[in-house]
Scaffold this motif. Structure first.
Motif, PDB file in Angstrom:
ATOM      1  N   PRO A   1       0.822  -1.207   0.000  1.00 54.45           N
ATOM      2  CA  PRO A   1       0.000   0.000   0.000  1.00 54.45           C
ATOM      3  C   PRO A   1       0.858   1.260   0.000  1.00 54.45           C
ATOM      4  CG  PRO A   1       0.019  -1.012   2.174  1.00 54.45           C
ATOM      5  CD  PRO A   1       0.705  -1.975   1.249  1.00 54.45           C
TER       6      PRO A   1
ATOM      7  N   HIS B   1     -10.601   5.600   8.321  1.00 56.08           N
ATOM      8  CA  HIS B   1     -11.396   4.880   7.338  1.00 56.08           C
ATOM      9  C   HIS B   1     -10.631   4.476   6.088  1.00 56.08           C
ATOM     10  CE1 HIS B   1     -14.591   6.711   9.818  1.00 56.08           C
ATOM     11  NE2 HIS B   1     -15.290   5.666   9.461  1.00 56.08           N
ATOM     12  N   LEU B   2      -9.379   4.856   5.944  1.00 55.24           N
ATOM     13  CA  LEU B   2      -8.607   4.441   4.779  1.00 55.24           C
ATOM     14  C   LEU B   2      -8.514   2.916   4.708  1.00 55.24           C
ATOM     15  CD1 LEU B   2      -5.675   7.025   4.891  1.00 55.24           C
ATOM     16  CD2 LEU B   2      -7.294   6.761   2.999  1.00 55.24           C
ATOM     17  N   ASP B   3      -8.630   2.398   3.511  1.00 58.30           N
ATOM     18  CA  ASP B   3      -8.455   0.967   3.273  1.00 58.30           C
ATOM     19  C   ASP B   3      -6.960   0.665   3.362  1.00 58.30           C
ATOM     20  OD1 ASP B   3      -8.211  -1.606   2.294  1.00 58.30           O
ATOM     21  OD2 ASP B   3      -9.576  -1.297   0.602  1.00 58.30           O
ATOM     22  N   ARG B   4      -6.545  -0.070   4.401  1.00 61.64           N
ATOM     23  CA  ARG B   4      -5.118  -0.336   4.622  1.00 61.64           C
ATOM     24  C   ARG B   4      -4.504  -1.181   3.519  1.00 61.64           C
ATOM     25  NH1 ARG B   4      -7.024   3.244   8.214  1.00 61.64           N
ATOM     26  NH2 ARG B   4      -5.733   3.422  10.087  1.00 61.64           N
ATOM     27  N   ARG B   5      -5.300  -1.806   2.699  1.00 62.98           N
ATOM     28  CA  ARG B   5      -4.750  -2.535   1.559  1.00 62.98           C
ATOM     29  C   ARG B   5      -4.306  -1.575   0.460  1.00 62.98           C
ATOM     30  NH1 ARG B   5      -9.979  -6.125   0.677  1.00 62.98           N
ATOM     31  NH2 ARG B   5     -10.767  -3.994   0.994  1.00 62.98           N
ATOM     32  N   ARG B   6      -4.831  -0.347   0.508  1.00 61.17           N
ATOM     33  CA  ARG B   6      -4.501   0.648  -0.520  1.00 61.17           C
ATOM     34  C   ARG B   6      -3.600   1.747   0.027  1.00 61.17           C
ATOM     35  NH1 ARG B   6     -10.042   2.373  -3.437  1.00 61.17           N
ATOM     36  NH2 ARG B   6      -8.521   3.355  -4.847  1.00 61.17           N
TER      37      ARG B   6
ATOM     38  N   CYS C   1      -5.250   3.645  15.574  1.00 57.56           N
ATOM     39  CA  CYS C   1      -5.201   2.740  14.433  1.00 57.56           C
ATOM     40  C   CYS C   1      -4.030   3.024  13.495  1.00 57.56           C
ATOM     41  CB  CYS C   1      -6.510   2.821  13.652  1.00 57.56           C
ATOM     42  SG  CYS C   1      -6.922   4.484  13.097  1.00 57.56           S
TER      43      CYS C   1
ATOM     44  N   GLN D   1     -17.612   7.725   3.114  1.00 62.35           N
ATOM     45  CA  GLN D   1     -17.014   6.714   2.252  1.00 62.35           C
ATOM     46  C   GLN D   1     -16.568   7.310   0.926  1.00 62.35           C
ATOM     47  OE1 GLN D   1     -19.863   6.494   3.849  1.00 62.35           O
ATOM     48  NE2 GLN D   1     -19.885   4.610   5.080  1.00 62.35           N
TER      49      GLN D   1
ATOM     50  N   VAL E   1     -13.301   9.274   1.434  1.00 58.78           N
ATOM     51  CA  VAL E   1     -12.127   8.415   1.608  1.00 58.78           C
ATOM     52  C   VAL E   1     -11.691   7.821   0.279  1.00 58.78           C
ATOM     53  CG1 VAL E   1     -11.255   6.324   2.721  1.00 58.78           C
ATOM     54  CG2 VAL E   1     -12.655   7.948   4.019  1.00 58.78           C
ATOM     55  N   ARG E   2     -12.630   7.385  -0.548  1.00 59.38           N
ATOM     56  CA  ARG E   2     -12.265   6.825  -1.852  1.00 59.38           C
ATOM     57  C   ARG E   2     -11.585   7.883  -2.714  1.00 59.38           C
ATOM     58  NH1 ARG E   2     -14.414   3.242   0.841  1.00 59.38           N
ATOM     59  NH2 ARG E   2     -12.314   3.399   1.686  1.00 59.38           N
TER      60      ARG E   2
ATOM     61  N   GLU F   1      -7.986   7.998  -1.539  1.00 59.49           N
ATOM     62  CA  GLU F   1      -7.242   6.786  -1.912  1.00 59.49           C
ATOM     63  C   GLU F   1      -6.839   6.829  -3.379  1.00 59.49           C
ATOM     64  OE1 GLU F   1      -9.347   3.745   1.314  1.00 59.49           O
ATOM     65  OE2 GLU F   1     -10.088   3.869  -0.750  1.00 59.49           O
TER      66      GLU F   1
END
Length: 405
Positions: free
Chosen positions: A32, A57-62, A84, A379, A382-383, A386
């Motif tokens: 990521p 809320h960030l997607d930790r995979r990204r 977090c 949401q 956040v997108r 990202e």
């Protein structure tokens, strides 16, 4: 005339600071993007609230977030720290002290050790130290953030902003009004300034009942820090006009700041008695808005107001000044009522109109909630971020991405 803005969410150019031929600034495949956010300290204010929501809320995979605080030693700031992500407190008291050199070295070591891909800086002190240290530490991408209209800028700040344009790859703002003001004040390349709009946590307000189209006592509230730019003296003067005509209307200002005593004196001079309350910081904004019929924002200057987004998410009838992004969030007469800044009579007329017409309150509140659901969810925000980081680090070709929801 301001340069034409790129579409929201687009990333229409390769990073301003290009790598050497044959080099790559992209992280290893499958890893990521590592983003370190650097801000002075944490407070219950708009920019900090949005940053903390983004981190959580960030997607930790990204995107893998890190938080660095220039100061951060106060109990108030520590209480707001997220659990977090890694947090680094530098304890910088003043940029002019020799000890700051040591703390800058510590920051640089942290950035190198964690192999940070992007440093994103907020506010002036964090920008002046963080952008320079990030460049010296070899961080591939540095991003500035300016989410207001720069109402406080001095000539020195503008000159430094022009200088720091050379150290940053991109600048983020949260509304077109802030982007245009930044271009006028500091002259960065127009293609390197992007609008990533704020979002609101709709779920926090989902349990609130819709405004009922029935007469009865009316409660008017403003959620704001008690600072001059929020123009809460205008709220108090407008409230006095409404109160003189409608004895069943009560008022509340939820927030803290240096103008508390001045506002209390003004309210006493205008003879409010217990019809105007200043209870301090709103620890539970949904509960406050749940007992509110009309929500007010009367600032002289705003970027994209978190308070207005919360008012919309709560489905309240809104009276707001036509500043910053308010005109984008609220179509006058459809999602709320807009008035000129600094005009207590106009604000009183708007609040009075809403107080007199429960059906109008209900219609505007429902339309505001619907717009928040369509365009301003947390949401979706956040997108947007990202995608921005991935494109920045990947240096991808221009491509319009579908909006997240």
């Amino acid at each position: 005339m301001a340069p034409k803005a790129p579409p929201l969410l687009d990333f229409p150019h390769a990073p301003a600071r290009r790598p050497k031929p044959g080099a790559s600034t992209a992280p290893a495949a499958g890893r990521p993007v590592r983003v370190c956010f650097l801000i002075d300290e944490l407070r219950t204010a708009g920019t900090e609230t949005q940053l903390l929501a983004l981190i959580r809320h960030l997607d930790r995979r990204r995107v893998l977030p890190y938080l660095c605080l220039l100061r951060g030693d106060s109990a108030r700031s520590r209480a707001l720290e997220p659990d977090c992500c890694p947090v680094l407190r530098l304890g910088v008291g003043s940029l002019c002290r020799p000890a700051t050199l040591v703390k800058g070295w510590r920051l640089g070591r942290f950035l190198r050790r964690e192999r940070i891909d992007v440093v994103q800086v907020y506010f002036e002190d964090a920008t002046y130290l963080g952008a320079l240290v990030a460049r010296l530490a070899g961080v591939p991408h540095v991003v500035r953030t300016r989410n207001n209209l720069g109402y406080w800028l001095t000539p020195l700040h503008r000159r430094l902003g022009r200088l720091y344009n050379r150290l940053t790859d991109a600048t983020l703002t949260n509304c077109e009004a802030a982007r245009e003001r930044l271009l006028a004040d500091e002259g960065p390349p127009a293609e390197a300034v992007f609008v990533l709009e704020n979002g609101v946590d709709l779920d926090r307000f989902s349990a609130l009942p819709a405004l009922a189209a029935r007469p009865g006592p009316v409660h008017v509230a403003a959620v704001a820090n008690l600072r001059p730019v929020k123009a809460l003296d205008v709220f108090v003067r407008a409230a006095a006009e409404v109160a003189a005509r409608r004895p069943d209307v009560t008022f509340e200002i939820a927030g803290e700041g240096e103008l508390r005593l001045e506002l209390e004196r003004l309210a006493a001079d205008l003879g409010f008695g217990d019809r105007l309350r200043l209870p301090g910081v709103a620890r539970d904004v949904p509960a406050l808005l749940g007992r509110t019929d009309i929500a007010v924002l009367c600032s002289h200057s705003e970027g994209m107001s978190n308070a207005v987004l919360e008012y919309m998410a709560a489905g309240r009838a809104i009276a707001a000044t036509r500043v910053g992004a308010n005109g984008r969030l609220i179509e006058d007469g459809v999602h709320g009522l807009l008035v000129p800044p600094g005009d207590a009579a106009a604000l009183a007329a708007a609040v009075g109109r809403l107080a007199d017409d429960p059906g109008l309150r209900a219609r505007l509140g429902a339309a505001a909630r619907a717009r928040a659901e369509r365009q301003y969810s947390r949401q979706a925000m956040v997108r947007r971020f990202e995608r921005f980081y991935e494109r920045l680090v990947g240096g991808q070709s221009p491509a319009r991405q579908p909006e997240g929801r």
